[in-house]
Design a protein around this motif. Sequence first.
Motif, PDB file in Angstrom:
ATOM      1  N   GLY A  95      12.862  -3.682   0.224  1.00 60.33           N
ATOM      2  CA  GLY A  95      14.002  -3.485  -0.553  1.00 60.33           C
ATOM      3  C   GLY A  95      15.130  -2.664  -0.042  1.00 60.33           C
ATOM      4  N   VAL A  96      14.926  -1.296   0.253  1.00 58.58           N
ATOM      5  CA  VAL A  96      15.827  -0.459   0.525  1.00 58.58           C
ATOM      6  C   VAL A  96      16.590  -0.810   1.909  1.00 58.58           C
ATOM      7  CG1 VAL A  96      16.410   1.984   1.185  1.00 58.58           C
ATOM      8  CG2 VAL A  96      14.876   1.443  -0.332  1.00 58.58           C
ATOM      9  N   LEU A  97      15.582  -1.361   2.937  1.00 61.46           N
ATOM     10  CA  LEU A  97      16.132  -1.691   4.137  1.00 61.46           C
ATOM     11  C   LEU A  97      16.949  -3.071   4.074  1.00 61.46           C
ATOM     12  CD1 LEU A  97      12.993  -1.747   6.636  1.00 61.46           C
ATOM     13  CD2 LEU A  97      15.108  -0.194   6.410  1.00 61.46           C
ATOM     14  N   ALA A  98      16.770  -3.861   3.266  1.00 63.11           N
ATOM     15  CA  ALA A  98      17.333  -5.079   2.838  1.00 63.11           C
ATOM     16  C   ALA A  98      18.876  -4.755   2.248  1.00 63.11           C
ATOM     17  CB  ALA A  98      16.830  -6.055   1.776  1.00 63.11           C
ATOM     18  N   ALA A  99      18.784  -3.549   1.164  1.00 63.96           N
ATOM     19  CA  ALA A  99      20.120  -3.398   0.372  1.00 63.96           C
ATOM     20  C   ALA A  99      21.114  -2.635   1.384  1.00 63.96           C
ATOM     21  CB  ALA A  99      19.863  -2.377  -0.650  1.00 63.96           C
ATOM     22  N   ALA A 151       7.676 -12.810  -3.861  1.00 62.66           N
ATOM     23  CA  ALA A 151       8.253 -12.639  -5.243  1.00 62.66           C
ATOM     24  C   ALA A 151       9.533 -12.100  -5.442  1.00 62.66           C
ATOM     25  CB  ALA A 151       7.200 -12.307  -6.301  1.00 62.66           C
ATOM     26  N   TYR A 152       9.692 -11.059  -4.488  1.00 65.28           N
ATOM     27  CA  TYR A 152      10.886 -10.311  -4.526  1.00 65.28           C
ATOM     28  C   TYR A 152      12.049 -10.913  -3.303  1.00 65.28           C
ATOM     29  CZ  TYR A 152       8.493  -6.798  -7.243  1.00 65.28           C
ATOM     30  OH  TYR A 152       8.028  -6.005  -8.217  1.00 65.28           O
ATOM     31  N   ASP A 153      11.520 -11.975  -2.681  1.00 65.50           N
ATOM     32  CA  ASP A 153      12.206 -12.413  -1.625  1.00 65.50           C
ATOM     33  C   ASP A 153      12.297 -11.490  -0.634  1.00 65.50           C
ATOM     34  OD1 ASP A 153      12.546 -14.902  -2.774  1.00 65.50           O
ATOM     35  OD2 ASP A 153      14.635 -14.321  -3.650  1.00 65.50           O
ATOM     36  N   LEU A 154      11.261 -10.669  -0.287  1.00 65.99           N
ATOM     37  CA  LEU A 154      11.301  -9.792   0.700  1.00 65.99           C
ATOM     38  C   LEU A 154      10.103  -9.897   1.777  1.00 65.99           C
ATOM     39  CD1 LEU A 154      12.012  -6.728  -1.606  1.00 65.99           C
ATOM     40  CD2 LEU A 154      13.656  -7.680   0.116  1.00 65.99           C
ATOM     41  N   LEU A 155       9.605 -11.017   1.909  1.00 67.66           N
ATOM     42  CA  LEU A 155       8.608 -11.542   3.063  1.00 67.66           C
ATOM     43  C   LEU A 155       9.132 -11.960   4.232  1.00 67.66           C
ATOM     44  CD1 LEU A 155       5.394 -11.180   3.581  1.00 67.66           C
ATOM     45  CD2 LEU A 155       5.326 -13.375   2.600  1.00 67.66           C
ATOM     46  N   ASP A 156       9.352 -11.270   5.188  1.00 63.06           N
ATOM     47  CA  ASP A 156       9.820 -11.752   6.291  1.00 63.06           C
ATOM     48  C   ASP A 156       9.146 -11.151   7.756  1.00 63.06           C
ATOM     49  OD1 ASP A 156      11.089  -9.245   6.662  1.00 63.06           O
ATOM     50  OD2 ASP A 156      12.956 -10.151   5.890  1.00 63.06           O
ATOM     51  N   ASP A 157       9.626 -11.508   8.872  1.00 69.56           N
ATOM     52  CA  ASP A 157       9.025 -10.809  10.062  1.00 69.56           C
ATOM     53  C   ASP A 157       9.092  -9.419  10.359  1.00 69.56           C
ATOM     54  OD1 ASP A 157      11.557 -10.870  10.845  1.00 69.56           O
ATOM     55  OD2 ASP A 157      11.513 -12.264  12.436  1.00 69.56           O
ATOM     56  N   GLN A 158       9.919  -8.752   9.227  1.00 64.85           N
ATOM     57  CA  GLN A 158      10.147  -7.343   9.362  1.00 64.85           C
ATOM     58  C   GLN A 158       8.851  -6.687   8.563  1.00 64.85           C
ATOM     59  OE1 GLN A 158      14.600  -7.254   7.933  1.00 64.85           O
ATOM     60  NE2 GLN A 158      14.053  -4.950   8.638  1.00 64.85           N
ATOM     61  N   VAL A 159       7.959  -7.436   7.949  1.00 66.53           N
ATOM     62  CA  VAL A 159       6.847  -6.990   7.186  1.00 66.53           C
ATOM     63  C   VAL A 159       5.602  -7.413   8.298  1.00 66.53           C
ATOM     64  CG1 VAL A 159       5.433  -6.876   5.143  1.00 66.53           C
ATOM     65  CG2 VAL A 159       8.132  -7.304   5.149  1.00 66.53           C
ATOM     66  N   VAL A 160       4.708  -6.160   8.438  1.00 67.02           N
ATOM     67  CA  VAL A 160       3.637  -6.383   9.538  1.00 67.02           C
ATOM     68  C   VAL A 160       2.407  -6.029   8.473  1.00 67.02           C
ATOM     69  CG1 VAL A 160       2.682  -5.996  11.557  1.00 67.02           C
ATOM     70  CG2 VAL A 160       5.056  -5.999  11.271  1.00 67.02           C
ATOM     71  N   PHE A 161       1.370  -6.841   8.288  1.00 64.67           N
ATOM     72  CA  PHE A 161       0.092  -6.422   7.705  1.00 64.67           C
ATOM     73  C   PHE A 161      -0.535  -6.097   8.814  1.00 64.67           C
ATOM     74  CE2 PHE A 161       2.343  -8.964   4.823  1.00 64.67           C
ATOM     75  CZ  PHE A 161       2.252  -8.307   3.571  1.00 64.67           C
ATOM     76  N   VAL A 162      -1.527  -5.040   8.545  1.00 63.54           N
ATOM     77  CA  VAL A 162      -2.233  -4.277   9.262  1.00 63.54           C
ATOM     78  C   VAL A 162      -3.797  -4.385   8.577  1.00 63.54           C
ATOM     79  CG1 VAL A 162      -3.260  -2.153  10.816  1.00 63.54           C
ATOM     80  CG2 VAL A 162      -0.788  -2.916  10.528  1.00 63.54           C
ATOM     81  N   LYS A 163      -4.755  -5.112   8.744  1.00 67.09           N
ATOM     82  CA  LYS A 163      -5.919  -5.274   7.962  1.00 67.09           C
ATOM     83  C   LYS A 163      -7.148  -4.715   8.512  1.00 67.09           C
ATOM     84  CE  LYS A 163      -8.751  -8.869   5.444  1.00 67.09           C
ATOM     85  NZ  LYS A 163      -8.920 -10.148   5.107  1.00 67.09           N
ATOM     86  N   GLY A 164      -7.832  -3.529   7.865  1.00 72.65           N
ATOM     87  CA  GLY A 164      -9.112  -3.087   8.257  1.00 72.65           C
ATOM     88  C   GLY A 164      -9.021  -1.536   7.898  1.00 72.65           C
ATOM     89  N   LEU A 165      -9.999  -0.919   8.241  1.00 71.13           N
ATOM     90  CA  LEU A 165     -10.481   0.512   7.849  1.00 71.13           C
ATOM     91  C   LEU A 165      -9.311   1.278   8.793  1.00 71.13           C
ATOM     92  CD1 LEU A 165     -14.234   0.775   7.314  1.00 71.13           C
ATOM     93  CD2 LEU A 165     -12.444   0.336   5.593  1.00 71.13           C
ATOM     94  N   PHE A 166      -8.709   2.581   8.396  1.00 70.29           N
ATOM     95  CA  PHE A 166      -7.798   3.089   9.253  1.00 70.29           C
ATOM     96  C   PHE A 166      -8.390   3.551  10.537  1.00 70.29           C
ATOM     97  CE2 PHE A 166      -6.114   4.264   4.783  1.00 70.29           C
ATOM     98  CZ  PHE A 166      -5.556   2.853   4.414  1.00 70.29           C
ATOM     99  N   GLY A 167      -9.676   3.829  10.441  1.00 68.50           N
ATOM    100  CA  GLY A 167     -10.221   4.502  11.537  1.00 68.50           C
ATOM    101  C   GLY A 167     -10.460   3.457  12.756  1.00 68.50           C
ATOM    102  N   ASP A 168     -10.211   2.154  12.282  1.00 65.60           N
ATOM    103  CA  ASP A 168     -10.569   1.120  13.143  1.00 65.60           C
ATOM    104  C   ASP A 168      -9.326   0.566  13.673  1.00 65.60           C
ATOM    105  OD1 ASP A 168     -13.503   1.156  12.956  1.00 65.60           O
ATOM    106  OD2 ASP A 168     -13.411  -0.152  11.278  1.00 65.60           O
ATOM    107  N   THR A 169      -8.361   0.414  12.850  1.00 68.66           N
ATOM    108  CA  THR A 169      -6.967  -0.245  13.096  1.00 68.66           C
ATOM    109  C   THR A 169      -5.808   0.652  13.712  1.00 68.66           C
ATOM    110  OG1 THR A 169      -6.084  -0.143  10.731  1.00 68.66           O
ATOM    111  CG2 THR A 169      -7.551  -1.993  11.406  1.00 68.66           C
TER     112      THR A 169
END
Length: 258
Positions: A95-99, A151-169
């Motif tokens: 949101g701050v990036l968008a603002a 829901a905040y209209d903030l989902l786009d390609d600037q958001v990257v999901f990293v799924k898994g335990l931190f030691g693995d990912t």
Amino acid sequence: MNRLYTDLLIKIIANTIYGSGSQVIDPAKMGESTPFNREDRLQGRDWPTVAHSMAGIKRLSNVRDLVQRVIDENVPGDFIETGVWRGGCCILMKGVLAANEVTDRKVYVADSFDGLPQPDAENYPADRGDTLHEYRQLAIDQAQVESNFAAYDLLDDQVVFVKGLFGDTLPGLEAGPFALIRLDGDMYESTMDSLEALYPRLSPGGFAIIDDFALPPCRQAVEDYRARHRIGATIHDIDWTGCWWQKLIAGNQPTETR
């Protein structure tokens, strides 16, 4: 930046406008709640039933303020949070990036999306007896977090999901440098894995935020890492549990090795 927008965003993420109950912090009482307590919500001392972040107003304001400093001071890099729950702090970063109409930085959203792991007491004695893995209230799947961003209209390609335990990912994550890292892993192992993988990629002048410094295992991990790498940057308290420091530019902090 539109300060009114980010102030409102913080209030909505913390759900201090409408208010809602707090989850009973007991793994055997999932689904039970207690009435809304405004002071607990402001301080981030509860597990809210509806709010998108456990962090209270002070910790959320800290995220907003440091993201803005990164932009104003031209600190190079992206943003990452390790341990996101419902995604509120990452939503705020975006949101701050968008603002500010910033489109060339990413927000990395790193989590198991399945709660906390069981403690590995043999390799990480500080986590011995930890029971957070029993709290399924902490297991928010990736689809729900994505929905919260949308829901905040903030989902786009600037958001990257990293799924898994931190030691693995995190060690193999093809990302960086980072301008800000926010660690919310609760445990020694999770905190240390995040520091080891991400702090070397934190830009000079960038910021490290620790959400769970009041928890002894987390605090020990931070202190051990800072001691090992001779990090002397001043730790600033945010509230009763959050803290942050700035990775100083070479020459201003000759004791820091990474």
